[in-house]
Design a protein around this motif. Structure first.
Motif, mmCIF file in Angstrom:
data_model
loop_
_atom_site.group_PDB
_atom_site.id
_atom_site.type_symbol
_atom_site.label_atom_id
_atom_site.label_comp_id
_atom_site.label_asym_id
_atom_site.label_seq_id
_atom_site.Cartn_x
_atom_site.Cartn_y
_atom_site.Cartn_z
ATOM 1 N N SER A 28 39.317 32.730 40.555
ATOM 2 C CA SER A 28 39.216 34.175 40.711
ATOM 3 C C SER A 28 40.601 34.819 40.762
ATOM 4 C CB SER A 28 38.446 34.483 41.990
ATOM 5 O OG SER A 28 38.412 35.853 42.219
ATOM 6 N N GLN A 29 41.514 34.213 41.503
ATOM 7 C CA GLN A 29 42.871 34.755 41.595
ATOM 8 C C GLN A 29 43.564 34.733 40.238
ATOM 9 O OE1 GLN A 29 45.116 32.920 44.743
ATOM 10 N NE2 GLN A 29 43.267 32.688 45.968
ATOM 11 N N MET A 31 42.145 34.790 37.279
ATOM 12 C CA MET A 31 41.516 35.775 36.397
ATOM 13 C C MET A 31 42.015 37.185 36.715
ATOM 14 S SD MET A 31 38.966 38.186 36.310
ATOM 15 C CE MET A 31 37.639 38.762 35.353
ATOM 16 N N ILE A 32 42.076 37.535 37.996
ATOM 17 C CA ILE A 32 42.539 38.864 38.393
ATOM 18 C C ILE A 32 44.015 39.048 38.048
ATOM 19 C CG2 ILE A 32 42.960 40.372 40.370
ATOM 20 C CD1 ILE A 32 40.066 40.276 39.626
ATOM 21 N N SER A 33 44.827 38.040 38.260
ATOM 22 C CA SER A 33 46.259 38.181 37.977
ATOM 23 C C SER A 33 46.528 38.310 36.482
ATOM 24 C CB SER A 33 47.032 36.989 38.550
ATOM 25 O OG SER A 33 46.700 35.812 37.857
ATOM 26 N N ASN A 34 45.653 37.780 35.655
ATOM 27 C CA ASN A 34 45.822 37.950 34.211
ATOM 28 C C ASN A 34 45.308 39.296 33.729
ATOM 29 O OD1 ASN A 34 47.109 35.580 33.608
ATOM 30 N ND2 ASN A 34 45.202 34.449 33.367
ATOM 31 N N GLN A 35 44.390 39.909 34.464
ATOM 32 C CA GLN A 35 43.806 41.163 34.032
ATOM 33 C C GLN A 35 44.669 42.369 34.405
ATOM 34 O OE1 GLN A 35 41.062 41.657 32.187
ATOM 35 N NE2 GLN A 35 40.836 39.450 32.005
ATOM 36 N N ILE A 36 45.114 42.415 35.645
ATOM 37 C CA ILE A 36 45.885 43.572 36.104
ATOM 38 C C ILE A 36 47.143 43.094 36.805
ATOM 39 C CG2 ILE A 36 43.960 45.174 36.283
ATOM 40 C CD1 ILE A 36 43.640 44.509 39.128
ATOM 41 N N PRO A 37 48.184 43.931 36.866
ATOM 42 C CA PRO A 37 49.446 43.493 37.463
ATOM 43 C C PRO A 37 49.316 43.288 38.970
ATOM 44 C CG PRO A 37 49.534 45.812 36.960
ATOM 45 C CD PRO A 37 48.254 45.294 36.367
ATOM 46 N N CYS A 38 50.283 42.626 39.535
ATOM 47 C CA CYS A 38 50.272 42.317 40.965
ATOM 48 C C CYS A 38 50.987 43.414 41.744
ATOM 49 C CB CYS A 38 50.973 40.992 41.215
ATOM 50 S SG CYS A 38 50.219 39.650 40.333
ATOM 51 N N TYR A 39 50.517 43.625 42.956
ATOM 52 C CA TYR A 39 51.125 44.604 43.842
ATOM 53 C C TYR A 39 51.376 43.968 45.189
ATOM 54 C CZ TYR A 39 49.792 48.031 40.373
ATOM 55 O OH TYR A 39 49.669 48.724 39.216
ATOM 56 N N LEU A 40 52.255 44.580 45.960
ATOM 57 C CA LEU A 40 52.608 44.037 47.260
ATOM 58 C C LEU A 40 51.456 44.094 48.245
ATOM 59 C CD1 LEU A 40 56.145 45.066 48.474
ATOM 60 C CD2 LEU A 40 55.117 42.822 48.447
ATOM 61 N N ASN A 41 50.608 45.078 48.159
ATOM 62 C CA ASN A 41 49.567 45.241 49.168
ATOM 63 C C ASN A 41 48.286 44.470 48.831
ATOM 64 O OD1 ASN A 41 48.775 46.790 47.044
ATOM 65 N ND2 ASN A 41 48.434 48.655 48.203
ATOM 66 N N ASP A 43 45.749 41.161 48.792
ATOM 67 C CA ASP A 43 45.487 39.965 49.577
ATOM 68 C C ASP A 43 45.638 38.719 48.721
ATOM 69 O OD1 ASP A 43 45.004 41.354 51.874
ATOM 70 O OD2 ASP A 43 42.857 41.517 51.520
ATOM 71 N N TYR A 44 45.603 38.894 47.393
ATOM 72 C CA TYR A 44 45.806 37.764 46.495
ATOM 73 C C TYR A 44 47.268 37.347 46.536
ATOM 74 C CZ TYR A 44 41.306 38.755 44.324
ATOM 75 O OH TYR A 44 39.987 38.934 44.094
ATOM 76 N N PRO A 45 47.561 36.072 46.648
ATOM 77 C CA PRO A 45 48.974 35.662 46.645
ATOM 78 C C PRO A 45 49.586 35.882 45.268
ATOM 79 C CG PRO A 45 47.537 33.751 46.744
ATOM 80 C CD PRO A 45 46.656 34.949 46.848
ATOM 81 N N PRO A 46 50.849 36.286 45.216
ATOM 82 C CA PRO A 46 51.484 36.591 43.934
ATOM 83 C C PRO A 46 51.998 35.358 43.197
ATOM 84 C CG PRO A 46 52.979 37.065 45.700
ATOM 85 C CD PRO A 46 51.699 36.630 46.340
ATOM 86 N N LEU A 47 51.467 34.192 43.508
ATOM 87 C CA LEU A 47 51.950 32.975 42.843
ATOM 88 C C LEU A 47 51.651 32.986 41.351
ATOM 89 C CD1 LEU A 47 50.745 30.415 45.500
ATOM 90 C CD2 LEU A 47 53.043 31.310 45.195
ATOM 91 N N LEU A 48 50.570 33.600 40.962
ATOM 92 C CA LEU A 48 50.162 33.602 39.569
ATOM 93 C C LEU A 48 50.647 34.829 38.804
ATOM 94 C CD1 LEU A 48 46.542 32.424 40.248
ATOM 95 C CD2 LEU A 48 48.460 31.041 39.504
#
Length: 153
Positions: A28-29, A31-41, A43-48
């Motif tokens: 799930s993480q 898939m989400i990290s590939n779909q939209i960019p990461c933000y600081l706030n 809960d998903y870790p920014p490892l991906l």
């Protein structure tokens, strides 16, 4: 989010709504990290995240922001408006304090409705004379005491 397409946003939102969880799986993480960019706030870790791959301070800032979020809640799980509605489908992951789990049989629903109808009304505990007396006393005091003596004629 400016660099994502509507289709990517739609896929990510559909995935989040169809599989609500407080502990997302690695699939799930990813898939989400590939779909939209990461933000600081998040809960998903920014490892991906590919956007901040070569910024080591980003991970420290993410950890610190996650720590501050948990400290501000005193370690309690995050609740939302859905947490107060036990009869929603799908049921909330964490129920709010003071709520019991939904009973889906007919008698359980009847008891829930009766309890909701017999709740104390939401009204003020203030004496009804106070909102009338305080402004009137203030205006009466202005008759007796002049706060601006320099403007006397």
């Amino acid at each position: 989010m400016e660099d994502t397409t509507w289709e990517q946003k739609f896929h990510a939102l559909t995935h989040i709504l169809t599989s609500p969880t407080t502990n997302p799986s690695l699939h799930s993480q990813y898939m989400i990290s590939n779909q939209i960019p990461c933000y600081l706030n998040w809960d998903y870790p920014p490892l991906l995240c590919t956007k901040y791959k070569y910024q080591p301070t980003f991970f420290l800032r993410w950890e610190f922001s996650l720590f501050l979020k948990r400290v501000s809640r005193f370690g309690l799980p995050a609740t939302s408006w859905r947490s107060k509605c036990p009869y929603y489908q799908p049921p909330p992951l964490v129920l709010a304090k003071g709520l019991e789990e939904a009973k889906w049989d007919d008698e359980g629903k009847r008891q829930y409705v009766r309890k909701r109808l017999h709740r104390k009304r939401i009204e003020s505990e203030v004496n009804p004379w106070i909102p009338v007396l305080i402004p009137n006393l203030f205006l009466f005091s202005l008759l007796l005491w002049n706060p601006f003596p320099e403007y006397d004629s």
